[in-house]
Write a protein that holds these residues in place. Structure first.
Motif, PDB file in Angstrom:
ATOM      1  N   ILE A  94     -13.140   0.777   7.403  1.00 14.87           N
ATOM      2  CA  ILE A  94     -11.866   0.144   7.030  1.00 14.87           C
ATOM      3  C   ILE A  94     -10.923   1.181   6.437  1.00 14.87           C
ATOM      4  CG2 ILE A  94     -10.773  -1.525   5.459  1.00 14.87           C
ATOM      5  CD1 ILE A  94     -13.302  -3.208   5.676  1.00 14.87           C
ATOM      6  N   GLY A  95     -11.488   2.048   5.595  1.00 14.86           N
ATOM      7  CA  GLY A  95     -10.675   3.084   4.960  1.00 14.86           C
ATOM      8  C   GLY A  95     -10.046   4.006   5.996  1.00 14.86           C
ATOM      9  N   ILE A  96     -10.841   4.401   6.998  1.00 14.37           N
ATOM     10  CA  ILE A  96     -10.309   5.324   8.011  1.00 14.37           C
ATOM     11  C   ILE A  96      -9.211   4.641   8.830  1.00 14.37           C
ATOM     12  CG2 ILE A  96     -10.878   6.584  10.131  1.00 14.37           C
ATOM     13  CD1 ILE A  96     -13.611   7.192   8.790  1.00 14.37           C
ATOM     14  N   VAL A  97      -9.455   3.406   9.225  1.00 15.61           N
ATOM     15  CA  VAL A  97      -8.403   2.647   9.924  1.00 15.61           C
ATOM     16  C   VAL A  97      -7.174   2.568   9.020  1.00 15.61           C
ATOM     17  CG1 VAL A  97      -7.743   0.414  10.879  1.00 15.61           C
ATOM     18  CG2 VAL A  97     -10.024   1.307  11.299  1.00 15.61           C
ATOM     19  N   GLY A  98      -7.422   2.294   7.721  1.00 12.61           N
ATOM     20  CA  GLY A  98      -6.337   2.186   6.745  1.00 12.61           C
ATOM     21  C   GLY A  98      -5.521   3.469   6.642  1.00 12.61           C
ATOM     22  N   GLU A  99      -6.209   4.610   6.696  1.00 12.62           N
ATOM     23  CA  GLU A  99      -5.503   5.890   6.645  1.00 12.62           C
ATOM     24  C   GLU A  99      -4.441   5.957   7.745  1.00 12.62           C
ATOM     25  OE1 GLU A  99      -5.597   8.842   4.848  1.00 12.62           O
ATOM     26  OE2 GLU A  99      -6.753   7.736   3.353  1.00 12.62           O
ATOM     27  N   TYR A 100      -4.840   5.530   8.929  1.00 15.76           N
ATOM     28  CA  TYR A 100      -3.892   5.560  10.044  1.00 15.76           C
ATOM     29  C   TYR A 100      -2.774   4.537   9.853  1.00 15.76           C
ATOM     30  CZ  TYR A 100      -6.801   8.865  12.467  1.00 15.76           C
ATOM     31  OH  TYR A 100      -7.478  10.002  12.785  1.00 15.76           O
ATOM     32  N   ILE A 101      -3.138   3.369   9.346  1.00  8.08           N
ATOM     33  CA  ILE A 101      -2.096   2.366   9.075  1.00  8.08           C
ATOM     34  C   ILE A 101      -1.121   2.900   8.027  1.00  8.08           C
ATOM     35  CG2 ILE A 101      -1.662   0.054   8.126  1.00  8.08           C
ATOM     36  CD1 ILE A 101      -4.186  -0.869   9.451  1.00  8.08           C
ATOM     37  N   GLY A 102      -1.665   3.586   7.021  1.00 10.94           N
ATOM     38  CA  GLY A 102      -0.817   4.189   5.989  1.00 10.94           C
ATOM     39  C   GLY A 102       0.169   5.171   6.610  1.00 10.94           C
ATOM     40  N   LYS A 103      -0.345   5.985   7.537  1.00 14.29           N
ATOM     41  CA  LYS A 103       0.518   6.962   8.218  1.00 14.29           C
ATOM     42  C   LYS A 103       1.611   6.232   9.008  1.00 14.29           C
ATOM     43  CE  LYS A 103      -1.493  11.081   7.487  1.00 14.29           C
ATOM     44  NZ  LYS A 103      -2.345  10.603   6.411  1.00 14.29           N
ATOM     45  N   ILE A 104       1.199   5.203   9.735  1.00 15.17           N
ATOM     46  CA  ILE A 104       2.171   4.426  10.531  1.00 15.17           C
ATOM     47  C   ILE A 104       3.228   3.833   9.606  1.00 15.17           C
ATOM     48  CG2 ILE A 104       2.499   2.405  12.024  1.00 15.17           C
ATOM     49  CD1 ILE A 104      -0.421   2.859  12.977  1.00 15.17           C
ATOM     50  N   TYR A 105       2.764   3.298   8.479  1.00 12.32           N
ATOM     51  CA  TYR A 105       3.659   2.684   7.504  1.00 12.32           C
ATOM     52  C   TYR A 105       4.718   3.683   7.041  1.00 12.32           C
ATOM     53  CZ  TYR A 105       5.082   0.417   3.156  1.00 12.32           C
ATOM     54  OH  TYR A 105       5.807  -0.143   2.158  1.00 12.32           O
ATOM     55  N   LEU A 106       4.252   4.870   6.683  1.00 13.37           N
ATOM     56  CA  LEU A 106       5.204   5.876   6.203  1.00 13.37           C
ATOM     57  C   LEU A 106       6.157   6.299   7.317  1.00 13.37           C
ATOM     58  CD1 LEU A 106       2.942   8.054   3.895  1.00 13.37           C
ATOM     59  CD2 LEU A 106       4.638   6.349   3.241  1.00 13.37           C
ATOM     60  N   GLU A 107       5.613   6.427   8.533  1.00 16.05           N
ATOM     61  CA  GLU A 107       6.468   6.827   9.665  1.00 16.05           C
ATOM     62  C   GLU A 107       7.551   5.781   9.937  1.00 16.05           C
ATOM     63  OE1 GLU A 107       6.657   9.567  11.338  1.00 16.05           O
ATOM     64  OE2 GLU A 107       4.883  10.593  10.578  1.00 16.05           O
ATOM     65  N   THR A 108       7.182   4.501   9.848  1.00  9.48           N
ATOM     66  CA  THR A 108       8.143   3.455  10.196  1.00  9.48           C
ATOM     67  C   THR A 108       9.318   3.404   9.214  1.00  9.48           C
ATOM     68  OG1 THR A 108       6.877   1.842   8.969  1.00  9.48           O
ATOM     69  CG2 THR A 108       6.499   1.903  11.328  1.00  9.48           C
ATOM     70  N   LYS A 109       9.143   3.999   8.033  1.00 10.83           N
ATOM     71  CA  LYS A 109      10.242   3.982   7.068  1.00 10.83           C
ATOM     72  C   LYS A 109      11.372   4.926   7.476  1.00 10.83           C
ATOM     73  CE  LYS A 109       7.587   2.826   2.928  1.00 10.83           C
ATOM     74  NZ  LYS A 109       8.417   1.872   2.185  1.00 10.83           N
ATOM     75  N   HIS A 110      11.081   5.877   8.360  1.00  5.88           N
ATOM     76  CA  HIS A 110      12.084   6.857   8.798  1.00  5.88           C
ATOM     77  C   HIS A 110      12.819   7.479   7.628  1.00  5.88           C
ATOM     78  CE1 HIS A 110      11.527   5.973  12.971  1.00  5.88           C
ATOM     79  NE2 HIS A 110      11.704   4.685  12.757  1.00  5.88           N
ATOM     80  N   ARG A 111      12.070   7.856   6.617  1.00  2.00           N
ATOM     81  CA  ARG A 111      12.721   8.484   5.465  1.00  2.00           C
ATOM     82  C   ARG A 111      13.186   9.879   5.827  1.00  2.00           C
ATOM     83  NH1 ARG A 111       8.439   7.026   0.709  1.00  2.00           N
ATOM     84  NH2 ARG A 111       9.247   4.975   0.179  1.00  2.00           N
ATOM     85  N   PRO A 112      14.271  10.330   5.162  1.00  2.00           N
ATOM     86  CA  PRO A 112      14.702  11.706   5.407  1.00  2.00           C
ATOM     87  C   PRO A 112      13.567  12.654   5.011  1.00  2.00           C
ATOM     88  CG  PRO A 112      16.256  10.537   4.000  1.00  2.00           C
ATOM     89  CD  PRO A 112      15.077   9.656   4.134  1.00  2.00           C
TER      90      PRO A 112
END
Ligand code: UDP
Ligand code: MG
Length: 320
Positions: free
Chosen positions: A293-311
């Protein structure tokens, strides 16, 4: 060479209002005389304004804003189509006025935050600060509960790697420059006091003591406050996911020790038939599942940060 700020800047106060009909008349009165003073002392331009953002109030707040605007063009009003919550209302105000002014000060409609701290804020701005944080010098007007929860929250946020300015809420000055940079953050999950420190730039702090609310009641009941606190964690950190990974690794390691221990017990003949198999399976599989779950979560975390399109960066200067 540093870019110098205008000597007499156009200042806008940006004030989100939700059901503030009791507070507004008093607030408007105090702000009017404060503005008149600042203008008379040539601290701010006469094109400065107070902008109220009506966050879908259910009472007479908007009528009052309209009346204030009729009476004196110092006051301006923005009406949101419904209630979007404090942070969104504030952002709506900041983004709407960013092209019109040199500097913005955001504050609450109840004027719990001392408006006389504005002078010190403007002074810091003149010294080159792009962001000036209003910081509460004490928490005497808070209940013990609020004080303790607030303090633990700052500690928690610090522990998960979020930079927050201690005892600072949303009373702050921001230059137009910084507003422009802030507009690059397109996230929906909004926690401004966590975003602003991410911007960088020269910052200053101004201390003041916070009064209690005089008119109306708090628009932040416990439930909203908890929601807001959680929003702060999840919008700025993926550490909670990482904790699951760590827990998974820990439990899996324990399962290896358990395996040895259980085998020893087994060969010593202390165990009931079947226990060894079950005990090792429970620990081993449990650990592996958490790890998974943690490893899947790591990727979800990455996706989450990417979707924010922060500068990815903010330029301060380009010498050429
Ligand atoms: N507010 C808002 N929308 C909301 C809730 C609050 O615009 O849904 C505004 C409110 O009118 C006030 C500010 O946010 O100007 C802070 O609210 P309040 O003073 O009630 O919070 P507290 O000081 O109790 O934390
Ligand atoms: Mg308040």
């Amino acid at each position: 060479m540093e870019v110098k700020h205008p000597e007499i800047p156009i200042l806008y106060f940006v004030i989100p209002c939700y059901n503030e009909q009791e507070a507004l008349p008093v607030t408007a009165q105090k702000l009017r005389s404060k503005m008149q003073n600042l203008i008379a002392n040539h601290q701010i331009s006469e094109n400065s304004h107070v902008v109220f953002i009506n966050d879908g109030s259910k009472d007479k707040t908007w009528n009052q804003i309209e009346l204030l605007h009729e009476e004196n063009r110092l006051f301006r009003g923005i009406k949101l189509s419904r209630n979007y919550g404090h942070q969104n209302a504030l952002l709506a105000g900041l983004m709407t006025v960013q092209q019109e002014c040199d500097v913005v000060i955001s504050m609450d409609a109840d004027l719990q935050d001392d408006i006389h701290a504005v002078d010190a804020m403007l002074e810091k701005y003149q010294q080159g600060c792009e962001i000036v944080y209003g910081i509460r010098s004490d928490r005497e007007t808070d209940t013990a509960f609020k004080r303790i929860t607030a303090q633990s929250y700052y500690k928690l946020m610090n522990a998960i790697g979020v930079e927050l300015v201690y005892n600072h809420a949303d009373y702050r000055l921001m230059s137009q420059r910084v507003l422009q940079e802030l507009s690059g953050y397109e996230e929906v999950n909004l926690f401004l006091r966590g975003l602003v420190p991410m911007l960088g730039f020269q910052t200053g702090k101004v201390y003041y003591s916070r009064a209690s609310r005089l008119q109306g009641e708090s628009k932040y009941p416990l439930k909203k406050m908890l929601h807001f606190a959680f929003e702060g964690i999840t919008s700025l950190s993926v550490k909670p996911i990482r904790m699951i990974t760590s827990l998974g690794i820990a439990i899996f390691l324990i399962s290896l020790f358990m395996l040895v221990y259980i085998l020893v017990r087994h060969f010593q003949g202390y165990t009931v038939t079947g226990w060894t198999f079950l005990a090792v399976s429970v620990w081993g599989i449990g650990g592996l599942q958490l790890l998974g779950i943690g490893i899947v979560g790591e990727y979800i975390g990455k996706i989450y940060l990417e979707t924010k399109h922060r500068p990815r960066y903010h330029l301060e200067l380009y010498l050429k």
